[in-house]
Each structure stands twice: as structure tokens, then as C-alpha cells.
Design a protein around this motif. Structure first.
Motif, mmCIF file in Angstrom:
data_model
loop_
_atom_site.group_PDB
_atom_site.id
_atom_site.type_symbol
_atom_site.label_atom_id
_atom_site.label_comp_id
_atom_site.label_asym_id
_atom_site.label_seq_id
_atom_site.Cartn_x
_atom_site.Cartn_y
_atom_site.Cartn_z
ATOM 1 N N GLU A 102 17.617 43.168 63.315
ATOM 2 C CA GLU A 102 17.203 42.328 62.303
ATOM 3 C C GLU A 102 16.920 42.975 61.042
ATOM 4 O O GLU A 102 16.954 44.163 60.882
ATOM 5 C CB GLU A 102 15.807 42.124 62.827
ATOM 6 N N HIS A 120 15.109 40.432 54.850
ATOM 7 C CA HIS A 120 15.388 39.025 55.129
ATOM 8 C C HIS A 120 14.335 38.465 56.171
ATOM 9 O O HIS A 120 14.135 37.387 56.335
ATOM 10 C CB HIS A 120 16.571 38.584 55.109
ATOM 11 N N HIS A 121 13.885 39.373 57.152
ATOM 12 C CA HIS A 121 12.944 38.946 58.064
ATOM 13 C C HIS A 121 13.675 38.012 59.216
ATOM 14 O O HIS A 121 12.859 36.912 59.714
ATOM 15 C CB HIS A 121 11.350 38.554 57.827
ATOM 16 N N GLN A 122 14.872 38.061 59.406
ATOM 17 C CA GLN A 122 15.681 37.385 60.350
ATOM 18 C C GLN A 122 16.932 38.180 61.008
ATOM 19 O O GLN A 122 17.190 39.177 60.173
ATOM 20 C CB GLN A 122 16.236 36.144 59.852
ATOM 21 N N SER A 123 17.175 37.673 62.090
ATOM 22 C CA SER A 123 18.404 38.313 62.652
ATOM 23 C C SER A 123 19.727 38.713 61.825
ATOM 24 O O SER A 123 19.852 37.592 60.939
ATOM 25 C CB SER A 123 18.902 37.859 63.986
ATOM 26 N N GLN A 149 22.153 35.795 62.475
ATOM 27 C CA GLN A 149 21.634 34.527 61.836
ATOM 28 C C GLN A 149 21.903 34.535 59.989
ATOM 29 O O GLN A 149 22.463 33.396 59.416
ATOM 30 C CB GLN A 149 20.325 34.148 62.067
ATOM 31 N N LEU A 150 21.757 35.569 59.712
ATOM 32 C CA LEU A 150 22.172 35.825 58.207
ATOM 33 C C LEU A 150 23.343 35.722 57.898
ATOM 34 O O LEU A 150 23.624 35.225 56.878
ATOM 35 C CB LEU A 150 21.352 37.192 57.710
ATOM 36 N N SER A 199 24.448 32.229 57.956
ATOM 37 C CA SER A 199 24.067 31.291 57.196
ATOM 38 C C SER A 199 24.665 31.463 55.903
ATOM 39 O O SER A 199 24.894 30.379 54.948
ATOM 40 C CB SER A 199 22.459 31.536 56.925
#
Length: 349
Positions: free
Chosen positions: A100, A104-107, A110-111, A114
Motif C-alpha cells: 500500500e 496515496h493511501h491505496q494499494s 490499484q494505483l 488507475s
């Protein structure tokens, strides 16, 4: 063939671990890590010169207490020895768990997903346009080697190759982006702000309208290499003995070119196709994306390095290296399959 594939897959493992280990080792000596950056943020003033509540408490206490600093290190995983952290990272990567992001506080997965559409849009268009232009142009230059057309086209494409992509991008913006002359194309983004409200045809046209300038800036620099490679490969084939034999038998130049030379000369180009195609998905260019305000993988990689977002740095490196190794394997396999003279043991049949 399957034995060769298995051998190559097994060789990917130490290569991948070596790349990750070298990068991880370098990271350990880079100053200004996430812990230091967080401490620095806590000590900074807020907007308008007024200190925030957290910053005031932080300064009044003379900084973080040892137990608070230890908790902050634990939050980012720096409370463990480097070898242990590297082992945990490899274990996660084996499960395709990229971790993570610190900021960005997301995996990380996923980053990357995106940001991928932006880089794919530029990369795939650059890839297809480059191949569609370079192969016919390279063949024409090989057939007319030494002619005025060959010299003039070589001058133009080498001039384009000498101009950096971001410099060309700036020139395109100044000329056609409303900088000083014509406002023909948008300045930023892949789509307009009202894209969701457009019809399907208008969406396609709007998207194509936005990518003209960044794709042009990316394609021009790639034309020279592929065009000259195509020309040299075709020239080499044209000068082979079987071409003279075909001419002696009375075959036309067109028949010789497309029945014999074309098939043999395309082998080096076809074998590079898998690597180039996969690379097009991750061809994010930092300068092009920054210049045209495109939030893609190039910008993400740069920001993650500058902010010391190590999970993003290592996760993206893992994905890029793995795909690069797979692309290399596919290129080698395509070479063996396309050219029957080459065998999987590395020799010629």
C-alpha cells in the motif's frame, strides 16, 4: 520447446530478485525517507503562517518523543531489519500483493491500474502509428537507396530524432495549443470536462482531438530508429544471392520484393513486436505527461521517487521488470517460430 520455456521462466526468478535487491539496497542509503518527511511536515507551519494544532504541540514538546518516533517507524515498516523487510516484500510480490502506498493511501496495484489508461492511450497510439509509418517508409527507402527521396527522407527523420520529445511538445503547444499562434488543440488532459455528457461519436472525436499533440510529440522521436532499421534489414536481404537468382529467372522486381524479400526481412521486425507491444502499455513519459497535464505512470513513478513512496517504487519496478522479462521471452519464442533455421537450443537447424 516446453523445456526451453520452463528454463527461461526459472531464469527469470533470480533476475527479478537481483533487480529488486539492487534497488532495495540503494533505497536504504537514500536520505529523506517517509519517516523524515513526516517529521518535517509536523514541524512546518500551516496556511498563512499560522501553525496548525498538531504543529504547535509538536514544537512545544521539542519534537517527537522516542516512543512516538518508534511508532512512526512501525507504521511505515521501518522497525524491522532491512533483510526482514526485503523478505516480507518478496513474499508479498509472490502473491502479487504489491503493498500500500505511503501517501496515496491505496494499494499499489490499484494505483498502477488507475494510471495505466493514460499511458496506454499514448503508448498504444505511438506504437501502432510508428509501425504503420516506419515499415512502408523503410521499404521505400531501401528500394530507392541513394536516391533524392532517400536522402531527403533521411534528413527529415533524423532531424526529428535529434529534437527531444518534450521540446517538440512545447513547440506544438506554442503553435497549435493557443500559446502564441493557433488554438487548434486542447492544452491538457485526454478528454474534455464535459466528456460524460457527450454522445458516443462526440466522445471518440473529443478523445482523438486531445491525443493529437502528445502522440505526435512521442511518435516523431521513434520514427528514425524503426525506419532506418527497416531500411537496413531490407537492403541486406535485397543484396543476398537468392535475389540475384530470382532476377536471373525473370521474376519482376515487385514479385521478388513481396514474395521473397518481404517475408525474410520482416523477421527481425516481427520478433521485436511482442516486446514493443507490451512496452507500449507502460511507455509513460514523464516530460510528455507533465507537459500535456496527463496523469499517467510516468508522472506516478517520478512522484513516488521524489516522495520516497517506496511501496510504489518497488511495486511498479516489480511489474515493469516482470513484464519486460516476459516480453523478452515472447520475442525469443517468436524468432524461433518465425525463422525455421533457428532452434530452441540456440543453434541453427
Amino acid at each position: 520447446m516446453w523445456r526451453y520455456i520452463l528454463k527461461r521462466l526459472l531464469l527469470m526468478i533470480p533476475t527479478l530478485i537481483g533487480v529488486l535487491a539492487l534497488t532495495f539496497a540503494i533505497i536504504q542509503f537514500v536520505p529523506g525517507g517517509p519517516v523524515e518527511q513526516m517529521v518535517q511536515q509536523l514541524s512546518h507551519s500551516g496556511v498563512g503562517g499560522e501553525t496548525t494544532a498538531i504543529s504547535s504541540v509538536f514544537k512545544s514538546r521539542g519534537g517527537l518523543q522516542p516512543e512516538e518516533l518508534q511508532a512512526l517507524k512501525k507504521l511505515y515498516g521501518f522497525d524491522q531489519p532491512p533483510l526482514q523487510r526485503f523478505g516480507h516484500m518478496l513474499a508479498g510480490f509472490a502473491r502479487f500483493d504489491l503493498g500500500e502506498s505511503f501517501f496515496h493511501h491505496q494499494s499499489v496495484a490499484q494505483l498502477i491500474l488507475s494510471k495505466l489508461p493514460v499511458s496506454m492511450s499514448i503508448g498504444l497510439w505511438t506504437f501502432f502509428i510508428t509501425y504503420l509509418l516506419c515499415i512502408p517508409l523503410g521499404i521505400a527507402k531501401a528500394v530507392r537507396d541513394g536516391s533524392l527521396f532517400d536522402l531527403a527522407s533521411s534528413t527529415v527523420i533524423l532531424l526529428g530524432y535529434a529534437i527531444p520529445g518534450f521540446v517538440l511538445g512545447v513547440a506544438l503547444l506554442v503553435l497549435f495549443g493557443g500559446g502564441s499562434f493557433w488554438q487548434l488543440f486542447p492544452l491538457r488532459g485526454l478528454v474534455s470536462d464535459n466528456w460524460d455528457s457527450l454522445s458516443l461519436i462526440d466522445k471518440v472525436l473529443d478523445y482523438l482531438w486531445h491525443i493529437v499533440l502528445p502522440v505526435t510529440a512521442s511518435v516523431v522521436g521513434n520514427l528514425a530508429v524503426m525506419t532506418m532499421l527497416t531500411k537496413n534489414v531490407f537492403l541486406e536481404e535485397i543484396r543476398r544471392q537468392y535475389v540475384y537468382t530470382a532476377r536471373a529467372k525473370g521474376l519482376s522486381e515487385r514479385a521478388i520484393l513481396y514474395r521473397h524479400v518481404f517475408r525474410n526481412a520482416l523477421i527481425p521486425l516481427i520478433t521485436g513486436f511482442p516486446a514493443a507491444f507490451i512496452g507500449a502499455f507502460f511507455t509513460g513519459s514523464l516530460l510528455i505527461e507533465t507537459l500535456f497535464s496527463l496523469d499517467g505512470l510516468g508522472l506516478l513513478s517520478y512522484e513516488s521517487v521524489m516522495r520516497r513512496d517506496y511501496p510504489v517504487v518497488m511495486g511498479s519496478l516489480y511489474v515493469f521488470t516482470l513484464l519486460g522479462l516476459v516480453a523478452k521471452l515472447l520475442s525469443d519464442l517468436s524468432y524461433v517460430l518465425v525463422d525455421p533455421r533457428v532452434s530452441f537450443d540456440g543453434g541453427e537447424r
